[in-house]
Scaffold this active site. Structure first.
Site, mmCIF file in Angstrom:
data_model
loop_
_atom_site.group_PDB
_atom_site.id
_atom_site.type_symbol
_atom_site.label_atom_id
_atom_site.label_comp_id
_atom_site.label_asym_id
_atom_site.label_seq_id
_atom_site.Cartn_x
_atom_site.Cartn_y
_atom_site.Cartn_z
ATOM 1 N N VAL A 197 1.062 6.893 -0.454
ATOM 2 C CA VAL A 197 0.327 5.997 0.434
ATOM 3 C C VAL A 197 -1.066 5.743 -0.122
ATOM 4 C CG1 VAL A 197 -0.573 5.699 2.768
ATOM 5 C CG2 VAL A 197 1.590 6.896 2.416
ATOM 6 N N CYS A 198 -1.448 4.478 -0.195
ATOM 7 C CA CYS A 198 -2.781 4.094 -0.630
ATOM 8 C C CYS A 198 -3.624 3.814 0.616
ATOM 9 C CB CYS A 198 -2.714 2.859 -1.518
ATOM 10 S SG CYS A 198 -4.329 2.363 -2.149
ATOM 11 N N LEU A 199 -4.354 4.825 1.024
ATOM 12 C CA LEU A 199 -5.248 4.717 2.171
ATOM 13 C C LEU A 199 -6.535 5.405 1.747
ATOM 14 C CD1 LEU A 199 -5.332 3.788 5.163
ATOM 15 C CD2 LEU A 199 -4.550 6.068 5.783
ATOM 16 N N ASN A 247 0.796 -1.227 0.000
ATOM 17 C CA ASN A 247 0.000 0.000 0.000
ATOM 18 C C ASN A 247 0.830 1.279 0.000
ATOM 19 O OD1 ASN A 247 -1.534 -2.087 2.154
ATOM 20 N ND2 ASN A 247 -2.625 -1.506 0.300
ATOM 21 N N ASP A 270 -5.876 -3.627 -2.728
ATOM 22 C CA ASP A 270 -5.868 -2.248 -3.227
ATOM 23 C C ASP A 270 -4.432 -1.728 -3.211
ATOM 24 O OD1 ASP A 270 -6.740 0.210 -4.122
ATOM 25 O OD2 ASP A 270 -7.326 0.920 -2.132
#
Length: 182
Positions: A109-111, A102, A142
């Site tokens: 950052v994939c949040l 992520n 994701d």
């Protein structure tokens, strides 16, 4: 009314002559960040640092996970908050290269709450908890780093080895990582 206006002008002239500096206006974003920071409950595994004490909109968060695959590491995230906060989410980047599904190699950052699920009612604590959760439960469904996600999905033991190697400053899949172990 005229008297008040002339008194104000005289005060301004006196302040200028005395070399007094104007007070900086506090923006709505600064007020909200100040409120969010005052309500933070950081655990012993996290610390905040403000490089410029006069600027609370730019700071770093250090996370040192004490459990999970990233236990023993020290990860620094930069926060940049714009004047449209809380309507816009903060911009958060990991300052080190990390082997994580992520977080890409550039530190993005994939949040979900930093993107499409951001709402003005969310606060900085929600973002910090989300970052902490990424270290406990990396999400392969994701990903930003697709290679790390494939390893996590298909070869969990290989993923664990790659995480340890990268945290130790090793090379994983042709990428050299900075040592982040304490």
């Amino acid at each position: 009314m005229l008297k008040i206006w002339s008194m104000k002008q005289k005060q301004q002239q006196a302040d200028t002559a005395a070399g007094a500096t104007k007070k900086k206006k506090v923006t709505a974003a600064q007020l909200r960040v100040q409120k969010d920071l005052s309500e933070l409950s950081l655990g012993s595994t996290m610390t905040l640092d403000f490089p410029s004490p006069d600027n609370i909109l730019d700071f770093t968060l250090t996370i040192e996970p004490d459990e999970g695959l990233y236990k023993g590491g020290r990860f620094v995230f930069s926060f940049a908050i714009n004047q449209n906060f809380p309507h816009d989410p903060p911009k958060v980047k990991c300052t080190q290269k990390i082997y994580h599904p992520n977080i890409d190699l550039d530190g993005n950052v994939c949040l979900n709450i930093l993107r499409e699920d951001w709402k003005p009612v969310l606060n900085l604590n929600a973002v910090i908890v989300g970052l902490q959760f990424l270290f406990l439960e990396p999400n392969a469904s994701d990903p930003l780093n697709k290679e790390a996600a494939e390893d996590l999905k298909g070869n969990r033991e290989g993923f664990k080895r790659n995480v340890r190697a990268s945290m130790g400053g090793g090379v994983v899949r042709g990428q050299t990582y900075e040592r982040v172990l304490k």
